[in-house]
Write a protein that holds these residues in place. Structure first.
Motif, PDB file in Angstrom:
ATOM      1  N   UNK A   6       0.830  -1.202   0.000  1.00 15.19           N
ATOM      2  CA  UNK A   6       0.000   0.000   0.000  1.00 15.19           C
ATOM      3  C   UNK A   6       0.867   1.257   0.000  1.00 15.19           C
ATOM      4  N   UNK A   7       0.300   2.338  -0.520  1.00 14.02           N
ATOM      5  CA  UNK A   7       0.973   3.638  -0.485  1.00 14.02           C
ATOM      6  C   UNK A   7      -0.085   4.734  -0.560  1.00 14.02           C
ATOM      7  N   UNK A   8       0.339   5.961  -0.253  1.00 13.25           N
ATOM      8  CA  UNK A   8      -0.556   7.101  -0.402  1.00 13.25           C
ATOM      9  C   UNK A   8      -1.120   7.657   0.885  1.00 13.25           C
ATOM     10  N   UNK A  23      -0.363  -1.895  -4.793  1.00 12.35           N
ATOM     11  CA  UNK A  23       0.270  -2.579  -5.919  1.00 12.35           C
ATOM     12  C   UNK A  23       0.399  -4.055  -5.608  1.00 12.35           C
ATOM     13  N   UNK A  24      -0.039  -4.878  -6.533  1.00 12.58           N
ATOM     14  CA  UNK A  24      -0.005  -6.320  -6.350  1.00 12.58           C
ATOM     15  C   UNK A  24       1.018  -6.955  -7.277  1.00 12.58           C
ATOM     16  N   UNK A  25       1.597  -8.051  -6.814  1.00 11.22           N
ATOM     17  CA  UNK A  25       2.514  -8.823  -7.646  1.00 11.22           C
ATOM     18  C   UNK A  25       2.354 -10.291  -7.302  1.00 11.22           C
ATOM     19  N   UNK A  26       2.851 -11.125  -8.189  1.00 14.96           N
ATOM     20  CA  UNK A  26       2.717 -12.566  -7.997  1.00 14.96           C
ATOM     21  C   UNK A  26       1.646 -13.114  -8.917  1.00 14.96           C
ATOM     22  N   UNK A  27       0.615 -13.659  -8.353  1.00 18.70           N
ATOM     23  CA  UNK A  27      -0.490 -14.248  -9.126  1.00 18.70           C
ATOM     24  C   UNK A  27      -1.159 -13.189 -10.005  1.00 18.70           C
ATOM     25  N   UNK A  28      -1.683 -13.602 -11.158  1.00 21.66           N
ATOM     26  CA  UNK A  28      -2.337 -12.699 -12.097  1.00 21.66           C
ATOM     27  C   UNK A  28      -3.423 -11.876 -11.410  1.00 21.66           C
ATOM     28  N   UNK A  78      -2.994  -2.743  -9.892  1.00 24.03           N
ATOM     29  CA  UNK A  78      -3.158  -1.809  -8.789  1.00 24.03           C
ATOM     30  C   UNK A  78      -4.634  -1.591  -8.480  1.00 24.03           C
ATOM     31  N   UNK A  79      -4.945  -1.537  -7.199  1.00 24.04           N
ATOM     32  CA  UNK A  79      -6.278  -1.168  -6.739  1.00 24.04           C
ATOM     33  C   UNK A  79      -6.152   0.146  -5.982  1.00 24.04           C
ATOM     34  N   UNK A 115      -1.613  -6.643   2.774  1.00 19.34           N
ATOM     35  CA  UNK A 115      -0.484  -5.735   2.759  1.00 19.34           C
ATOM     36  C   UNK A 115      -0.109  -5.338   4.172  1.00 19.34           C
ATOM     37  N   UNK A 116       0.928  -4.508   4.284  1.00 20.97           N
ATOM     38  CA  UNK A 116       1.431  -4.081   5.581  1.00 20.97           C
ATOM     39  C   UNK A 116       0.658  -2.910   6.156  1.00 20.97           C
ATOM     40  N   UNK A 117      -0.093  -2.215   5.327  1.00 22.63           N
ATOM     41  CA  UNK A 117      -0.901  -1.098   5.807  1.00 22.63           C
ATOM     42  C   UNK A 117      -0.248   0.250   5.569  1.00 22.63           C
ATOM     43  N   UNK A 118      -1.083   1.269   5.476  1.00 27.03           N
ATOM     44  CA  UNK A 118      -0.603   2.645   5.341  1.00 27.03           C
ATOM     45  C   UNK A 118      -1.450   3.532   6.256  1.00 27.03           C
ATOM     46  N   UNK A 119      -0.785   4.419   6.983  1.00 27.59           N
ATOM     47  CA  UNK A 119      -1.455   5.240   7.976  1.00 27.59           C
ATOM     48  C   UNK A 119      -2.131   6.446   7.324  1.00 27.59           C
TER      49      UNK A 119
END
Length: 124
Positions: A6-8, A23-28, A78-79, A115-119
């Motif tokens: 996550x970002x933003x 942003x996702x990676x790995x599986x389609x 990306x979502x 994801x790890x999270x975004x504050x």
């Protein structure tokens, strides 16, 4: 395997807007549903929004309807979570998550990767 980043996030004032990205990676990317959850300080994590693999079906928590929009770009893996008219009660750590099952779910235990999270902090 799916990796999510996550970002933003950031510090904003009440009434401002913010767009989170995951942003996702790995599986389609187009083979799983994506959700956003949040954990306010001192509270349990809660559902915010979910979008299906094609991007055509979306569900929102009642508390964010009309202010928050989930979208995805399969070409960019990306979502997004567009948040408008932010309120102090929107302050939380925001997490994106991937659900490999077919049915859309708002339940955290249905999601397979996180994801790890975004504050996000909204000041009054």
């Amino acid at each position: 395997q799916v990796q999510l980043v996550e970002s933003g996030g950031g510090l904003v004032q009440a009434g401002d807007s913010l767009r989170l990205s995951c942003a996702a990676s790995g599986r389609t990317f187009s083979t799983y549903n994506m959700g956003w959850f949040r954990q306010p300080p001192g509270k349990e994590r809660e559902f915010v929004a979910v979008i299906n693999r094609s991007g055509l079906t979306k569900y929102y928590a009642d508390s964010v309807k009309g202010r928050i929009t989930i979208s995805k770009n399969n070409a960019k893996n990306t979502v997004y979570l567009q948040m408008n008219s932010l309120k102090p009660e929107d302050t939380a750590v925001y997490y994106c998550a991937a659900d490999l099952s077919v049915r859309l779910s708002t339940a955290q235990n249905e999601y397979d990767y996180w994801g790890q999270g975004t504050q996000v902090t909204v000041s009054s």
